[in-house]
Motif scaffolding. Structure first.
Motif, mmCIF file in Angstrom:
data_model
loop_
_atom_site.group_PDB
_atom_site.id
_atom_site.type_symbol
_atom_site.label_atom_id
_atom_site.label_comp_id
_atom_site.label_asym_id
_atom_site.label_seq_id
_atom_site.Cartn_x
_atom_site.Cartn_y
_atom_site.Cartn_z
ATOM 1 N N PHE A 130 57.214 86.676 49.335
ATOM 2 C CA PHE A 130 57.395 85.823 48.156
ATOM 3 C C PHE A 130 56.119 85.711 47.321
ATOM 4 N N GLY A 131 55.173 86.603 47.568
ATOM 5 C CA GLY A 131 53.959 86.614 46.768
ATOM 6 C C GLY A 131 53.100 85.383 46.941
ATOM 7 N N ILE A 132 53.136 84.787 48.122
ATOM 8 C CA ILE A 132 52.374 83.560 48.391
ATOM 9 C C ILE A 132 51.159 83.918 49.227
ATOM 10 N N SER A 133 50.012 83.420 48.822
ATOM 11 C CA SER A 133 48.778 83.729 49.550
ATOM 12 C C SER A 133 47.936 82.478 49.709
ATOM 13 N N LEU A 134 47.031 82.527 50.665
ATOM 14 C CA LEU A 134 46.047 81.462 50.852
ATOM 15 C C LEU A 134 44.873 81.768 49.929
ATOM 16 N N HIS A 135 45.072 81.470 48.657
ATOM 17 C CA HIS A 135 44.100 81.823 47.620
ATOM 18 C C HIS A 135 43.326 80.564 47.221
ATOM 19 N N LEU A 136 42.060 80.522 47.619
ATOM 20 C CA LEU A 136 41.176 79.414 47.275
ATOM 21 C C LEU A 136 40.039 79.953 46.427
ATOM 22 N N ALA A 137 39.626 79.179 45.431
ATOM 23 C CA ALA A 137 38.520 79.604 44.582
ATOM 24 C C ALA A 137 37.767 78.374 44.094
ATOM 25 N N LEU A 138 36.508 78.581 43.756
ATOM 26 C CA LEU A 138 35.633 77.478 43.372
ATOM 27 C C LEU A 138 34.862 77.867 42.113
ATOM 28 N N ASP A 139 35.007 77.047 41.074
ATOM 29 C CA ASP A 139 34.141 77.168 39.906
ATOM 30 C C ASP A 139 33.426 75.832 39.716
ATOM 31 N N GLY A 140 32.716 75.676 38.612
ATOM 32 C CA GLY A 140 31.928 74.461 38.415
ATOM 33 C C GLY A 140 32.758 73.195 38.415
ATOM 34 N N LEU A 141 33.934 73.240 37.792
ATOM 35 C CA LEU A 141 34.810 72.073 37.744
ATOM 36 C C LEU A 141 35.272 71.692 39.145
ATOM 37 N N SER A 142 35.751 72.678 39.900
ATOM 38 C CA SER A 142 36.213 72.408 41.259
ATOM 39 C C SER A 142 35.075 71.912 42.140
ATOM 40 N N LEU A 143 33.900 72.495 41.959
ATOM 41 C CA LEU A 143 32.755 72.128 42.791
ATOM 42 C C LEU A 143 32.372 70.665 42.601
ATOM 43 N N LEU A 144 32.289 70.225 41.350
ATOM 44 C CA LEU A 144 31.920 68.834 41.092
ATOM 45 C C LEU A 144 32.916 67.864 41.725
ATOM 46 N N LEU A 145 34.193 68.176 41.597
ATOM 47 C CA LEU A 145 35.209 67.285 42.160
ATOM 48 C C LEU A 145 35.237 67.359 43.687
ATOM 49 N N ALA A 146 34.925 68.528 44.240
ATOM 50 C CA ALA A 146 34.838 68.640 45.701
ATOM 51 C C ALA A 146 33.671 67.815 46.233
ATOM 52 N N LEU A 147 32.531 67.862 45.549
ATOM 53 C CA LEU A 147 31.381 67.059 45.962
ATOM 54 C C LEU A 147 31.690 65.570 45.856
ATOM 55 N N LEU A 148 32.395 65.170 44.790
ATOM 56 C CA LEU A 148 32.814 63.768 44.658
ATOM 57 C C LEU A 148 33.718 63.377 45.817
ATOM 58 N N THR A 149 34.625 64.274 46.204
ATOM 59 C CA THR A 149 35.546 64.013 47.313
ATOM 60 C C THR A 149 34.793 63.749 48.609
#
Length: 500
Positions: free
Chosen positions: A74-93
């Motif tokens: 079904f074209g589903i993958s464990l696709h994770l990626a990190l850019d500046g926006l994601s990084l800032l929110l991950a650090l806040l988390t």
């Protein structure tokens, strides 16, 4: 694989914390704190080592990425990626996760292991939402957040916890189901055009969709994200959930879960459906302004400390919604800064509310008053974060609101002017909170201990972060800028193709 480890460390530590309760209540707390600290160090290391990549502006240029087939049929993958926006929110988390564990140290005394299990699982879900680049995987993480948060409210909450938890579950589950329908619809449309079944975000970008269908699919995403944001009039779950949740739950709910809605609009709803989103933008911006004014008005009318802070969140996230749909660089940078600033300032206010309730066994500000002389540290720190909440220059909230209003002014002068009135309202309810709680006469004769040294240290770090982002916001803005430019390029490119 650092992204997979950032997420997996938390649920694994959660299970270990649950099992370790048999050795004593301190074990789950220290395990949770250690896991979040390790993750935070990994996240900061990623930030420090990715300075060159932050200069890249292509949407497919990630600071880190992992893509493993999951359900290939079904074209589903464990696709994770990190850019500046994601990084800032991950650090806040991760930072607010540590704050939530610390704030719950003495408050949670029953089923301590299971409490920290749920805390770490909900934080893992939040991290997954900020990193998932496969829409099916994104939905899985979106749902992972739901059940642990429901349990945190329903088991360790206050008087009306069952009502608040069920209301939270119904609202967010209904929004999530609408988003799932929209995700499936988008995938089916893409399959009909390409004969490829996929849920990959990058492959689904630019899918040609009939305008009416595109609007309905966009509204499916918008409904889920607006519920979580929350936007008026689908906000009614929030005051009850915030008020009845334990302190750690309130910190996570206000500081993080609300941001997943804003992130979803930025990352998915607008880039995937650019024409429909820009057509809908004036309505969304109006909803944001209504939320700003409505939240400020209702916050002004509250007597419950936590309920006042909860309604203020509706107003602050109204600014975020306004900035996102203004969709210019200044407004988007302001929206990101407001998301971070609100997470810290409101998280701190909920920690302070929990400290007051633990000492006074009430949240009713009418029973407080005159507490400054009794708890001067608590009073002074509450004053600081109240000033942050009302947008005092020199603090992070001011930067976010100023950039949002500046960006909105270029798009709609009337809406920018109306939103400015909300800042005046924030000043009123913030000062009322301080006056009713800490000034006047101590009619109840309260004599309670002040904040402990660990609590002062935690809140001191949050104060430093507020000052740093308020006085020197450029590192944060530089980190988010390439990701925001990439998202704008995606939307502008799609609109150009549609115009042709």
């Amino acid at each position: 694989m650092i992204l997979a480890w950032l997420i997996m460390i938390l649920p694994l530590a959660g299970m270990l914390a649950w099992l370790s309760e048999r050795w004593g209540p301190r074990w789950p707390r220290w395990i949770a704190l250690a896991a979040l600290s390790v993750d935070l160090v990994l996240g900061l290391a990623q930030w420090l080592t990715s300075a060159d990549q932050l200069q890249l502006s292509r949407h497919d240029a990630w600071m880190a990425e992992v893509n493993i087939p999951w359900i290939p049929r079904f074209g589903i993958s464990l696709h994770l990626a990190l850019d500046g926006l994601s990084l800032l929110l991950a650090l806040l988390t991760l930072f607010l996760g540590i704050a939530a564990v610390a704030a719950s140290w003495s408050e949670i005394r029953e089923r301590v292991g299971f409490f920290h299990f749920n805390v770490l699982w909900v934080l893992a879900g939040v991290l997954g939402v900020f990193m998932a680049m496969d829409l099916f995987l994104f939905f899985v993480f979106w749902e992972v957040m739901l059940v642990p948060m429901y349990l945190l409210i329903s088991i360790w909450g206050h008087e009306r916890r069952a009502y608040a938890a069920i209301k939270f579950f119904i609202f967010t589950q209904a929004g999530g189901l609408l988003m799932l329908i929209a995700i499936l619809g988008l995938s089916v449309i893409h399959y009909r055009q390409t004969d490829v079944v996929t849920f990959n975000y990058l492959e689904l970008l630019g899918t040609t969709i009939d305008p009416n269908t595109e609007l309905w699919l966009m509204l499916g995403f918008f409904a889920a994200f607006a519920v979580k944001l929350p936007a008026v009039p689908i906000h009614t779950w929030l005051p009850d959930a915030h008020t009845e949740a334990p302190t750690g739950g309130s910190v996570i709910l206000a500081g993080l879960l609300l941001k997943t809605g804003a992130y979803g609009l930025l990352r998915f709803a607008i880039p995937l459906f650019p024409d429909a989103a820009m057509t809908f933008a004036p309505i969304a911006m109006l909803i944001g302004v209504i939320g700003i004014l409505y939240g400020a008005l209702l916050a002004f009318a509250q007597h419950d400390f936590k309920r006042l802070v909860a309604y203020s969140s509706i107003a602050h996230l109204g600014f975020v919604l306004l900035g996102i749909f203004a969709w210019n660089t200044q407004a988007l940078e302001g929206a990101v800064m407001q998301m971070l600033a609100h997470g810290i300032s409101t998280g701190a206010l909920f920690i302070l509310a929990g400290a007051l309730q633990e000492r006074l066994h009430t949240r009713d500000m009418r029973r407080m008053g005159g507490l400054w002389g009794t708890v001067p540290k608590l009073g002074g720190i509450t004053l600081f974060f109240s000033m942050a909440s009302l947008g005092m220059p020199g603090l992070a909230n001011f930067i976010g609101e100023f950039l949002i209003l500046l960006g909105t002014y270029h798009t709609s002068v009337p809406l920018a002017v109306a939103a400015t009135v909300g800042i005046v309202g924030a000043a009123v309810y913030s000062l009322i909170l301080i006056q009713r709680t800490f000034h006047g006469h101590n009619t109840e004769g309260w004599k309670v201990p002040d904040l402990s040294r660990p609590a002062v240290a935690l809140l001191g770090v949050m104060m430093v972060l507020q000052l740093w982002m308020g006085l020197h916001p450029q590192p944060v803005l530089n980190t988010a800028y390439p990701a925001l430019i990439s998202l704008q390029a995606i939307v502008d490119g799609s609109q150009t193709v549609s115009a042709k």
